[in-house]
Design a protein around this motif. Structure first.
Motif, PDB file in Angstrom:
ATOM      1  N   SER A 358       0.858  -1.184   0.000  1.00  0.00           N
ATOM      2  CA  SER A 358       0.000   0.000   0.000  1.00  0.00           C
ATOM      3  C   SER A 358       0.891   1.229   0.000  1.00  0.00           C
ATOM      4  O   SER A 358       2.101   1.137   0.263  1.00  0.00           O
ATOM      5  CB  SER A 358      -0.933  -0.024   1.211  1.00  0.00           C
ATOM      6  N   GLN A 359       0.278   2.336  -0.266  1.00  0.00           N
ATOM      7  CA  GLN A 359       1.035   3.581  -0.406  1.00  0.00           C
ATOM      8  C   GLN A 359       0.505   4.585   0.603  1.00  0.00           C
ATOM      9  O   GLN A 359      -0.696   4.654   0.867  1.00  0.00           O
ATOM     10  CB  GLN A 359       0.860   4.116  -1.829  1.00  0.00           C
ATOM     11  N   SER A 360       1.424   5.374   1.154  1.00  0.00           N
ATOM     12  CA  SER A 360       1.000   6.360   2.144  1.00  0.00           C
ATOM     13  C   SER A 360       1.919   7.567   2.063  1.00  0.00           C
ATOM     14  O   SER A 360       3.097   7.442   1.694  1.00  0.00           O
ATOM     15  CB  SER A 360       1.042   5.745   3.541  1.00  0.00           C
ATOM     16  N   GLU A 361       1.369   8.688   2.424  1.00  0.00           N
ATOM     17  CA  GLU A 361       2.215   9.889   2.470  1.00  0.00           C
ATOM     18  C   GLU A 361       2.783  10.096   3.860  1.00  0.00           C
ATOM     19  O   GLU A 361       3.773  10.798   4.042  1.00  0.00           O
ATOM     20  CB  GLU A 361       1.385  11.114   2.060  1.00  0.00           C
ATOM     21  N   GLU A 362       2.105   9.477   4.835  1.00  0.00           N
ATOM     22  CA  GLU A 362       2.537   9.649   6.228  1.00  0.00           C
ATOM     23  C   GLU A 362       3.175   8.353   6.722  1.00  0.00           C
ATOM     24  O   GLU A 362       2.898   7.264   6.219  1.00  0.00           O
ATOM     25  CB  GLU A 362       1.323   9.978   7.109  1.00  0.00           C
ATOM     26  N   LEU A 363       3.968   8.542   7.765  1.00  0.00           N
ATOM     27  CA  LEU A 363       4.538   7.352   8.399  1.00  0.00           C
ATOM     28  C   LEU A 363       3.419   6.570   9.102  1.00  0.00           C
ATOM     29  O   LEU A 363       2.600   7.162   9.803  1.00  0.00           O
ATOM     30  CB  LEU A 363       5.596   7.745   9.452  1.00  0.00           C
ATOM     31  N   PRO A 364       3.366   5.267   8.925  1.00  0.00           N
ATOM     32  CA  PRO A 364       2.335   4.483   9.620  1.00  0.00           C
ATOM     33  C   PRO A 364       2.681   4.318  11.106  1.00  0.00           C
ATOM     34  O   PRO A 364       3.793   4.616  11.541  1.00  0.00           O
ATOM     35  CB  PRO A 364       2.370   3.146   8.886  1.00  0.00           C
ATOM     36  N   GLY A 365       1.718   3.812  11.825  1.00  0.00           N
ATOM     37  CA  GLY A 365       1.957   3.574  13.256  1.00  0.00           C
ATOM     38  C   GLY A 365       2.728   2.262  13.484  1.00  0.00           C
ATOM     39  O   GLY A 365       3.062   1.538  12.545  1.00  0.00           O
ATOM     40  N   ILE A 366       2.960   1.998  14.747  1.00  0.00           N
ATOM     41  CA  ILE A 366       3.688   0.764  15.118  1.00  0.00           C
ATOM     42  C   ILE A 366       2.831  -0.445  14.747  1.00  0.00           C
ATOM     43  O   ILE A 366       1.626  -0.449  14.971  1.00  0.00           O
ATOM     44  CB  ILE A 366       4.009   0.789  16.630  1.00  0.00           C
ATOM     45  N   ASN A 367       3.490  -1.449  14.207  1.00  0.00           N
ATOM     46  CA  ASN A 367       2.854  -2.714  13.811  1.00  0.00           C
ATOM     47  C   ASN A 367       1.829  -2.551  12.688  1.00  0.00           C
ATOM     48  O   ASN A 367       1.051  -3.463  12.432  1.00  0.00           O
ATOM     49  CB  ASN A 367       2.161  -3.406  14.986  1.00  0.00           C
ATOM     50  N   ALA A 368       1.843  -1.382  12.006  1.00  0.00           N
ATOM     51  CA  ALA A 368       0.910  -1.198  10.891  1.00  0.00           C
ATOM     52  C   ALA A 368       1.395  -1.965   9.665  1.00  0.00           C
ATOM     53  O   ALA A 368       0.602  -2.297   8.786  1.00  0.00           O
ATOM     54  CB  ALA A 368       0.765   0.281  10.566  1.00  0.00           C
ATOM     55  N   CYS A 369       2.681  -2.174   9.568  1.00  0.00           N
ATOM     56  CA  CYS A 369       3.212  -2.962   8.441  1.00  0.00           C
ATOM     57  C   CYS A 369       4.463  -3.692   8.897  1.00  0.00           C
ATOM     58  O   CYS A 369       4.992  -3.455   9.978  1.00  0.00           O
ATOM     59  CB  CYS A 369       3.525  -2.033   7.261  1.00  0.00           C
ATOM     60  N   ASP A 370       4.909  -4.582   8.006  1.00  0.00           N
ATOM     61  CA  ASP A 370       6.125  -5.336   8.315  1.00  0.00           C
ATOM     62  C   ASP A 370       7.349  -4.675   7.677  1.00  0.00           C
ATOM     63  O   ASP A 370       8.436  -4.703   8.260  1.00  0.00           O
ATOM     64  CB  ASP A 370       5.987  -6.776   7.789  1.00  0.00           C
ATOM     65  N   VAL A 371       7.155  -4.126   6.503  1.00  0.00           N
ATOM     66  CA  VAL A 371       8.265  -3.465   5.802  1.00  0.00           C
ATOM     67  C   VAL A 371       7.780  -2.083   5.357  1.00  0.00           C
ATOM     68  O   VAL A 371       6.709  -1.948   4.750  1.00  0.00           O
ATOM     69  CB  VAL A 371       8.728  -4.287   4.575  1.00  0.00           C
ATOM     70  N   LEU A 372       8.579  -1.107   5.685  1.00  0.00           N
ATOM     71  CA  LEU A 372       8.255   0.281   5.324  1.00  0.00           C
ATOM     72  C   LEU A 372       9.313   0.763   4.333  1.00  0.00           C
ATOM     73  O   LEU A 372      10.513   0.731   4.639  1.00  0.00           O
ATOM     74  CB  LEU A 372       8.268   1.144   6.589  1.00  0.00           C
ATOM     75  N   PHE A 373       8.859   1.139   3.151  1.00  0.00           N
ATOM     76  CA  PHE A 373       9.800   1.618   2.129  1.00  0.00           C
ATOM     77  C   PHE A 373       9.575   3.118   1.980  1.00  0.00           C
ATOM     78  O   PHE A 373       8.503   3.556   1.567  1.00  0.00           O
ATOM     79  CB  PHE A 373       9.569   0.898   0.798  1.00  0.00           C
ATOM     80  N   ILE A 374      10.582   3.913   2.328  1.00  0.00           N
ATOM     81  CA  ILE A 374      10.464   5.368   2.227  1.00  0.00           C
ATOM     82  C   ILE A 374      11.239   5.810   0.969  1.00  0.00           C
ATOM     83  O   ILE A 374      12.467   5.652   0.912  1.00  0.00           O
ATOM     84  CB  ILE A 374      10.999   6.062   3.480  1.00  0.00           C
ATOM     85  N   HIS A 375      10.485   6.266   0.067  1.00  0.00           N
ATOM     86  CA  HIS A 375      11.082   6.689  -1.199  1.00  0.00           C
ATOM     87  C   HIS A 375      11.543   8.138  -1.079  1.00  0.00           C
ATOM     88  O   HIS A 375      10.828   8.982  -0.539  1.00  0.00           O
ATOM     89  CB  HIS A 375      10.052   6.567  -2.328  1.00  0.00           C
TER      90      HIS A 375
END
Lengths: 672, 291
Positions: A358-375
């Motif tokens: 999924s795509q987001s403009e904001e940083l997700p919360g804790i445990n919201a995802c397993d891998v966070l890719f910040i472009h």
């Protein structure tokens, strides 16, 4: 009134009391034999005298036997002990029996457990010494006492000793001693603490024992052997929370607490499957047993690893819950609505069924995802990223021209550099290769079958410092780091310097790309579970209910058999349902109807597996005594020697015997 | 005669010296008691002698007075017709000897042999009955030397046998003894006195003169102190363990009661009874007979 033997080791002497009986029996069988003309008269004589002869013979025999018994009994130095208040004067005796109820006490020695032996000794001491006031304090994870203060109801304590069982818990020795000392400090008179334990070395050698001098402290040891024991100390799964279909490695550490090498079989029960492996463990050594398996369905899977049974069965089994994820959740954080690199990841998630994106403009919360890719990370929210990583989200940052090397260095804890980050382009492009072929992520590439994972031509890159390439898994051929990784305890942090953008590289069109990305994402998945399934032994089994469930419909069962009573507690996190009894090792299931809503496991405390004992005399405080020593000391202080009376009895019995045995009339006969 | 075990030459010489005693036995006692009433064939002419005052006038032979006018008395040799039967108990218990050189059976045999010789030497008849639980030998009365030899041989060959039953033996012997006479019984009398005398009653009623010689070893008369001892019955397999010092007095009492019963019953029936120790000379029995 009690009789205490001061020389119990001579108890066998009492067996000599049979000598008069033997003499009586044997002497009849070997008299000289004579031929006599006619026995008619003799028979008449016997017949006439038998009416009084036999009782008299028996009387003589009884008197002789009693005399022998009394004489032999005198050698045992018996003492007549009485707790009659008119006999014993002095202050009240207040005794607290501190009995070890920890898991090591359940070890079987001979036909009984150490705990049973401890209870028997406590009961014997209590029965013989009869303190005025007594209490029992149990050493377990949360020590408890039978009475709030030492009391006179010894019978109740004796019953409790009969009913008690060893726990599967650690023993909080210091807390138990404090409880006993606190109780004794509130009473007057003689005060004594008698600790009855196996004095398990691991538990007692560092135990803090501060007993006031005014309290007599006696140690009674049970269990005199070093029992051979093999235990499963730890059980781990990697990845700790895999996705369905992913290979899972389950490893168990098996330890041998004996002076001999042991061959044993380790069994794995997981998701309905069973595997076994035979291992040999060196004396006092340990072995790591690894099972590889995979689970096709998502959900909480219970896993049990067990051993062939030995003398100490509590630690022969260990459980864990592996939460199998349906997908790994990846979120791309970017401010661009249409990003080529995000699209690549989206397409990757389509190709890989176990990956969701999924795509987001904001940083997700804790445990919201397993891998966070910040472009195109510009160094924003560094602290939050670190926090997310620490809480189990792997973070990948792709630098932007605004990113400083300092921020990158801080994110991955890299060595400081005195330079600025610059972006370079080259029409010829650069090639990238594996920097650490031995890394797990390259396990399927090491054979060369799948080619170079970074195969392709890269026309744009950031000039990351070459001195960081020791943490890189892929480097450009000129040693500029291409992918840097730092594996933290719960998740990984990566700096991404390989462009996905088809405008800047042809990597994504290369055959190894999807394979490499799949391997990389699986390898960096978080190493932390969102929920804690393992509970401490001795505590209460509890679960904070999801709002969707009605607490009345929930039932708690242990190992799918026994249903346990529960109660509801309201907490700030929500309604918590909790067992009434303390948790013992096993698998606990929270059921709503026939559905298992949640699982917990409770494992044997590994600190209790080492059954090596400490000599209680090595403890800095207290006197070491045996059960008999305590009873003897009590008897000696209060008992009255019986030997003069016994000798008197011997003389009286012998006089009576001689009177009975001496012929007093012409009709007296001894015959058979 | 000296070749017989139970009749030694010195005993014969001694018996000859018992002339007075023997006469008393045979003539005075036995003869007097057994005077024949069958004058005819039973008397034999001895001699004529001149009448002297005081002689019985009925003894005068009047035929001789008619021929010679002198008074002569015709005298006859009188046949006493004495029959003496000797009963010798030969049961196993009679083989017992402890404080004597002779067993009770040997002792009885010596006396029986001497008595037989004495009776035969006086031309009287003597018979022999050897018994235990049965009558082992029955020799009817006779007075010849051959008969005496037979008696002596029987005594010599005799050995202690099995259990004793004097009463039964006496009952069985009663029809065998045709004529009344003297009965001499040599036994240890380990039997019920009542039974013994019940068996003797027929003999007493027939007019027999009966002598009971109760032969015991000194070790039976006074029980030897052996401490704790196991006694085996010589007549059976019975065994009994006893402390002899403890029963000594009881034994004396038991024996005393037994002999008292025998003596009492004998006196009431005019039967002669004598307790004899094998330690004493069997010649003392002749004194008893001659009284």
């Amino acid at each position: 009134m009690d009789i205490f033997l001061n020389q119990p080791t001579w108890l066998w002497l009492l067996a000599l009391a049979v000598i008069p009986l033997l003499v009586h029996l044997l002497s009849r069988s070997r008299p000289a034999e004579y031929q006599f003309s006619d026995l008619t008269f003799l028979k008449n004589i016997v017949k006439k005298s038998s009416r009084y002869r036999k009782p008299k013979d028996r009387l003589v025999l009884i008197l002789r036997t009693l005399a022998a018994l009394a004489l032999l009994f005198a050698f045992l130095h018996p003492l007549l002990v009485s707790k009659d208040p008119s006999v014993v004067v002095g202050a009240e005796d207040n005794v607290i029996y501190v009995i070890d109820q920890s898991a090591s006490m359940s070890a079987v020695e001979g036909s009984t457990t150490r705990f049973t032996e401890a209870c028997n000794k406590a009961a014997a001491i209590m029965a013989k010494t009869k303190p005025d006031n007594a209490n029992i304090v149990w050493i377990k994870s949360i020590p408890s006492a039978e009475f709030p203060a030492p009391g006179p109801n010894i019978n109740y304590l004796a019953e409790r000793l009969q009913q008690a069982d060893a726990s599967s818990e650690n023993g909080a020795i210091a807390s138990a001693m404090k409880l006993a000392i606190d109780q004794l400090s509130k009473v007057k008179g003689n005060r004594e603490i008698i600790v009855i334990s196996d004095f398990q070395k691991q538990a007692w050698e560092n135990a803090e024992l501060f007993v006031p001098e005014s309290i007599k402290f006696t140690k009674v040891a049970v269990g005199d052997t070093r029992l051979p024991n093999v235990a499963i100390e730890t059980l781990r799964a990697f990845p700790i929370s895999p996705v369905s279909g992913q290979n899972v490695s389950i490893s168990a550490r098996v330890k041998n607490y004996s002076d001999k090498a042991v061959t044993t079989t380790v069994y794995l029960n997981a998701g309905g499957g069973r595997q076994s492996k035979e291992i040999e463990i060196a004396a006092n050594g340990q072995a790591e047993v690894e099972f590889n398996t995979q689970f096709s369905h998502h959900g909480n899977i219970e896993v049990t690893v067990s051993l062939g049974e030995d003398a100490f069965r509590g630690d022969d089994e260990r459980h864990m819950i592996i939460p199998i994820k349906e997908t790994l959740r990846m979120i791309s954080v970017t401010s661009e609505e249409k990003s080529a690199t995000v699209n690549i990841l989206k397409r990757l998630a389509i190709v890989l069924p176990w990956l969701s994106h999924s795509q987001s403009e904001e940083l997700p919360g804790i445990n919201a995802c397993d891998v966070l890719f910040i472009h195109r990370w510009g160094g924003d929210h560094l602290e939050e990223l670190i926090k997310l990583s620490n809480n189990g989200t792997s973070v990948i940052v792709s630098p932007s021209p605004k990113t400083s090397l300092v921020d990158l260095r801080k994110l991955l804890d890299l060595s400081p550099v005195d330079a600025l980050l610059s972006q370079k382009k080259d029409a010829k492009g650069w090639k990238a290769v594996m920097a650490k072929e031995s890394a797990a992520v390259f396990s399927i590439f090491s054979s060369g079958e799948f080619g170079n994972p970074a195969q392709g031509n890269f026309l744009q890159r950031y000039e990351l410092p070459k001195q960081w390439n020791n943490t890189a898994i892929i480097n450009y051929t000129d040693e500029i780091p291409a992918i840097l990784i730092s594996n933290k305890s719960n998740a990984s942090r990566l700096i991404w310097n390989l462009s996905f953008d088809p405008a800047h590289s042809d990597w994504v069109s290369q055959e190894p790309f999807v394979t490499f990305m799949a391997e990389l994402i699986l390898s960096i998945q978080p190493n932390i579970q969102a929920d804690n399934y393992e509970l401490l032994v001795g505590g209460k089994v509890s679960w904070i209910l999801p709002e969707t469930l009605d607490s009345k419909s929930i039932k708690l069962t242990r190992s799918t058999k026994e249903e346990l009573e529960t109660k509801i507690k309201n907490t700030t996190q929500g309604a918590m349902i909790q067992s009434l009894v303390a948790a013992t090792p096993g698998i606990y299931e929270w059921r709503t109807g026939s559905t298992i809503a949640h699982r917990n496991v409770v494992n044997f405390p590994s600190t209790e597996s080492n059954l090596t004992l400490l000599n209680p005399s090595d403890l800095p405080t207290g006197e070491t005594a045996d059960q008999d020593d305590i009873i003897r000391a009590e008897a000696l202080s209060q008992g009255m020697p019986m030997w003069p009376w016994l000798l008197g009895a011997v003389i009286a019995l012998l006089i009576a015997e001689s009177l009975a045995a001496t012929p007093q009339s012409k009709r007296q006969i001894i015959s058979t | 005669m000296s070749s017989f075990k139970y009749l030694k030459p010195e005993d014969i010489n001694r018996l000859r010296n018992y002339e007075f005693g023997a006469k008393a036995l045979v003539e005075g006692y036995l003869s007097g008691r057994h005077r024949s009433k069958q004058r005819g064939s039973s008397t034999e002419f001895h001699e004529y002698r001149q009448y002297t005052p005081g002689d019985d006038p009925s003894m005068v032979d009047w035929r001789v007075f008619a021929r010679s006018d002198r008074h002569y008395l015709k005298t006859f040799e009188q046949e006493t017709n004495l029959e003496c039967t000797i009963f010798v108990d030969s049961s196993a218990s009679m083989g017992f000897k402890e404080k004597s050189e002779l067993s009770k059976l040997e002792y009885s045999s010596f006396f029986a042999a001497c008595l037989a010789w004495l009776v035969v030497s006086k031309n009287d008849q003597v018979g022999l009955q050897i018994f235990d639980k049965d009558i082992r030998h029955h020799l009817p009365p006779g007075s010849t030397r051959k008969h005496l030899h037979t008696i002596l041989n029987l005594l010599e060959e005799n050995q202690p046998g099995s259990q004793t039953s004097l009463a039964d033996s006496l009952k069985r012997a009663n029809p065998m003894i045709k004529r009344k006479g003297t009965i001499v019984i040599l036994s240890d009398f380990f039997d019920s006195p009542k039974d013994i005398f019940q068996a003797l009653n027929p003999y007493i009623h027939r007019g027999f003169r009966i002598h009971l010689f109760h032969v015991l070893d000194p070790g039976e008369i006074t029980l030897t102190d052996r401490g704790l001892a196991r006694f085996s019955d010589m007549e059976s397999d019975d065994q009994l363990t006893l402390h002899t010092p403890s029963i000594k007095e009881a034994w004396d009492e038991e024996l005393k009661q037994h002999t008292k019963a025998l003596r009492s019953l004998a006196a009431s029936r005019r039967v002669d009874y004598e307790l004899i120790s094998t330690k004493d000379s069997y010649f003392n029995l002749f004194d008893r007979l001659s009284h």
